[in-house]
Design a protein around this motif. Sequence first.
Motif, PDB file in Angstrom:
ATOM      1  N   ALA A 138       4.035   7.063   2.019  1.00 14.39           N
ATOM      2  CA  ALA A 138       4.255   6.018   3.012  1.00 14.39           C
ATOM      3  C   ALA A 138       4.010   4.653   2.378  1.00 14.39           C
ATOM      4  O   ALA A 138       3.011   4.452   1.700  1.00 14.39           O
ATOM      5  CB  ALA A 138       3.336   6.222   4.201  1.00 14.39           C
ATOM      6  N   ILE A 139       4.935   3.723   2.623  1.00  6.50           N
ATOM      7  CA  ILE A 139       4.829   2.384   2.079  1.00  6.50           C
ATOM      8  C   ILE A 139       4.522   1.415   3.215  1.00  6.50           C
ATOM      9  O   ILE A 139       5.162   1.456   4.265  1.00  6.50           O
ATOM     10  CB  ILE A 139       6.141   1.945   1.392  1.00  6.50           C
ATOM     11  N   SER A 140       3.541   0.549   2.983  1.00  5.61           N
ATOM     12  CA  SER A 140       3.161  -0.456   3.974  1.00  5.61           C
ATOM     13  C   SER A 140       2.959  -1.788   3.276  1.00  5.61           C
ATOM     14  O   SER A 140       2.573  -1.838   2.115  1.00  5.61           O
ATOM     15  CB  SER A 140       1.853  -0.069   4.667  1.00  5.61           C
ATOM     16  N   LEU A 141       3.253  -2.869   3.985  1.00  5.96           N
ATOM     17  CA  LEU A 141       2.932  -4.203   3.498  1.00  5.96           C
ATOM     18  C   LEU A 141       1.627  -4.636   4.143  1.00  5.96           C
ATOM     19  O   LEU A 141       1.403  -4.389   5.324  1.00  5.96           O
ATOM     20  CB  LEU A 141       4.024  -5.208   3.871  1.00  5.96           C
ATOM     21  N   LEU A 181       0.858  -1.179   0.000  1.00  6.99           N
ATOM     22  CA  LEU A 181       0.000   0.000   0.000  1.00  6.99           C
ATOM     23  C   LEU A 181       0.897   1.231   0.000  1.00  6.99           C
ATOM     24  O   LEU A 181       1.814   1.332   0.814  1.00  6.99           O
ATOM     25  CB  LEU A 181      -0.881  -0.014   1.257  1.00  6.99           C
ATOM     26  N   VAL A 182       0.668   2.127  -0.933  1.00  6.86           N
ATOM     27  CA  VAL A 182       1.404   3.390  -0.984  1.00  6.86           C
ATOM     28  C   VAL A 182       0.378   4.502  -0.869  1.00  6.86           C
ATOM     29  O   VAL A 182      -0.546   4.592  -1.670  1.00  6.86           O
ATOM     30  CB  VAL A 182       2.203   3.535  -2.308  1.00  6.86           C
ATOM     31  N   GLU A 183       0.562   5.346   0.147  1.00 11.82           N
ATOM     32  CA  GLU A 183      -0.404   6.418   0.373  1.00 11.82           C
ATOM     33  C   GLU A 183       0.321   7.727   0.694  1.00 11.82           C
ATOM     34  O   GLU A 183       1.361   7.719   1.335  1.00 11.82           O
ATOM     35  CB  GLU A 183      -1.370   6.049   1.492  1.00 11.82           C
ATOM     36  N   PRO A 184      -0.229   8.857   0.238  1.00  6.15           N
ATOM     37  CA  PRO A 184       0.410  10.146   0.516  1.00  6.15           C
ATOM     38  C   PRO A 184       0.132  10.600   1.950  1.00  6.15           C
ATOM     39  O   PRO A 184      -0.999  10.563   2.422  1.00  6.15           O
ATOM     40  CB  PRO A 184      -0.252  11.092  -0.489  1.00  6.15           C
ATOM     41  N   ILE A 185       1.200  11.013   2.623  1.00  7.18           N
ATOM     42  CA  ILE A 185       1.085  11.554   3.976  1.00  7.18           C
ATOM     43  C   ILE A 185       2.035  12.737   4.082  1.00  7.18           C
ATOM     44  O   ILE A 185       3.253  12.588   4.027  1.00  7.18           O
ATOM     45  CB  ILE A 185       1.436  10.504   5.048  1.00  7.18           C
ATOM     46  N   ARG A 186       1.474  13.926   4.211  1.00  7.39           N
ATOM     47  CA  ARG A 186       2.242  15.158   4.396  1.00  7.39           C
ATOM     48  C   ARG A 186       3.412  15.296   3.422  1.00  7.39           C
ATOM     49  O   ARG A 186       4.572  15.304   3.818  1.00  7.39           O
ATOM     50  CB  ARG A 186       2.768  15.242   5.824  1.00  7.39           C
ATOM     51  N   GLU A 226       7.161   7.517  -7.371  1.00  9.25           N
ATOM     52  CA  GLU A 226       7.703   6.432  -8.188  1.00  9.25           C
ATOM     53  C   GLU A 226       8.631   5.534  -7.370  1.00  9.25           C
ATOM     54  O   GLU A 226       8.547   4.309  -7.432  1.00  9.25           O
ATOM     55  CB  GLU A 226       8.463   7.017  -9.385  1.00  9.25           C
ATOM     56  N   LYS A 227       9.504   6.136  -6.556  1.00  7.56           N
ATOM     57  CA  LYS A 227      10.391   5.350  -5.702  1.00  7.56           C
ATOM     58  C   LYS A 227       9.586   4.551  -4.674  1.00  7.56           C
ATOM     59  O   LYS A 227       9.919   3.415  -4.361  1.00  7.56           O
ATOM     60  CB  LYS A 227      11.383   6.259  -4.972  1.00  7.56           C
ATOM     61  N   ALA A 228       8.539   5.147  -4.159  1.00  6.08           N
ATOM     62  CA  ALA A 228       7.706   4.473  -3.167  1.00  6.08           C
ATOM     63  C   ALA A 228       7.046   3.239  -3.776  1.00  6.08           C
ATOM     64  O   ALA A 228       7.005   2.175  -3.149  1.00  6.08           O
ATOM     65  CB  ALA A 228       6.654   5.440  -2.627  1.00  6.08           C
ATOM     66  N   TYR A 229       6.525   3.363  -4.985  1.00  7.33           N
ATOM     67  CA  TYR A 229       5.899   2.217  -5.643  1.00  7.33           C
ATOM     68  C   TYR A 229       6.921   1.116  -5.930  1.00  7.33           C
ATOM     69  O   TYR A 229       6.641  -0.063  -5.744  1.00  7.33           O
ATOM     70  CB  TYR A 229       5.185   2.640  -6.922  1.00  7.33           C
ATOM     71  N   HIS A 230       8.116   1.502  -6.377  1.00 10.76           N
ATOM     72  CA  HIS A 230       9.162   0.504  -6.628  1.00 10.76           C
ATOM     73  C   HIS A 230       9.554  -0.205  -5.337  1.00 10.76           C
ATOM     74  O   HIS A 230       9.742  -1.417  -5.317  1.00 10.76           O
ATOM     75  CB  HIS A 230      10.396   1.151  -7.264  1.00 10.76           C
ATOM     76  N   TYR A 231       9.666   0.548  -4.257  1.00  9.26           N
ATOM     77  CA  TYR A 231      10.001  -0.038  -2.961  1.00  9.26           C
ATOM     78  C   TYR A 231       8.896  -0.997  -2.507  1.00  9.26           C
ATOM     79  O   TYR A 231       9.169  -2.067  -1.976  1.00  9.26           O
ATOM     80  CB  TYR A 231      10.212   1.069  -1.925  1.00  9.26           C
ATOM     81  N   GLY A 232       7.652  -0.607  -2.731  1.00  6.88           N
ATOM     82  CA  GLY A 232       6.527  -1.461  -2.366  1.00  6.88           C
ATOM     83  C   GLY A 232       6.540  -2.782  -3.116  1.00  6.88           C
ATOM     84  O   GLY A 232       6.322  -3.844  -2.529  1.00  6.88           O
ATOM     85  N   GLU A 250       8.393   2.406   5.425  1.00  6.63           N
ATOM     86  CA  GLU A 250       9.102   3.684   5.441  1.00  6.63           C
ATOM     87  C   GLU A 250       8.411   4.683   4.535  1.00  6.63           C
ATOM     88  O   GLU A 250       7.368   4.404   3.969  1.00  6.63           O
ATOM     89  CB  GLU A 250      10.566   3.505   5.061  1.00  6.63           C
ATOM     90  N   LYS A 251       9.017   5.866   4.391  1.00  3.62           N
ATOM     91  CA  LYS A 251       8.447   6.941   3.566  1.00  3.62           C
ATOM     92  C   LYS A 251       9.469   7.392   2.531  1.00  3.62           C
ATOM     93  O   LYS A 251      10.668   7.321   2.767  1.00  3.62           O
ATOM     94  CB  LYS A 251       8.060   8.136   4.437  1.00  3.62           C
ATOM     95  N   HIS A 252       8.965   7.842   1.385  1.00  6.16           N
ATOM     96  CA  HIS A 252       9.806   8.407   0.330  1.00  6.16           C
ATOM     97  C   HIS A 252       9.183   9.717  -0.143  1.00  6.16           C
ATOM     98  O   HIS A 252       7.970   9.908  -0.046  1.00  6.16           O
ATOM     99  CB  HIS A 252       9.916   7.450  -0.864  1.00  6.16           C
ATOM    100  N   THR A 253      10.002  10.577  -0.684  1.00  8.08           N
ATOM    101  CA  THR A 253       9.487  11.840  -1.206  1.00  8.08           C
ATOM    102  C   THR A 253       8.958  11.682  -2.626  1.00  8.08           C
ATOM    103  O   THR A 253       8.151  12.477  -3.074  1.00  8.08           O
ATOM    104  CB  THR A 253      10.582  12.924  -1.183  1.00  8.08           C
ATOM    105  N   SER A 254       9.403  10.660  -3.316  1.00  7.40           N
ATOM    106  CA  SER A 254       8.975  10.408  -4.694  1.00  7.40           C
ATOM    107  C   SER A 254       7.964   9.265  -4.732  1.00  7.40           C
ATOM    108  O   SER A 254       8.202   8.192  -4.164  1.00  7.40           O
ATOM    109  CB  SER A 254      10.196  10.066  -5.552  1.00  7.40           C
TER     110      SER A 254
END
Length: 98
Positions: A47-50, A38-43, A73-79, A67-71
Amino acid sequence: MELPFFNYNYLQELKGENKDLEIIQDERWLGNSVVGYLVEPIREEWAISLVFVSAETPLKFVIRKLEKHTSAEKAYHYGVLAQKTAKMLHTCYNQWIN
């Protein structure tokens, strides 16, 4: 220099109780679960969650924040990477809990 709030007697061993291991028993179902991310915008961050959903009881699930990423695209790849890793470790987890 000694810190006033630090416990310097931490080396003394204390025996644990049986209830201390209940958390492992409660999570046995994670070895037989469906894993998603799950990738959701927070401030202004992403934020990435399993998400682990029980294969036997779909209403039983747990969300683990990673964890959290500013990008985005990076967040989705990490997820995606975290999801693949969790799926790959299912067999190891099943062997460990049995």
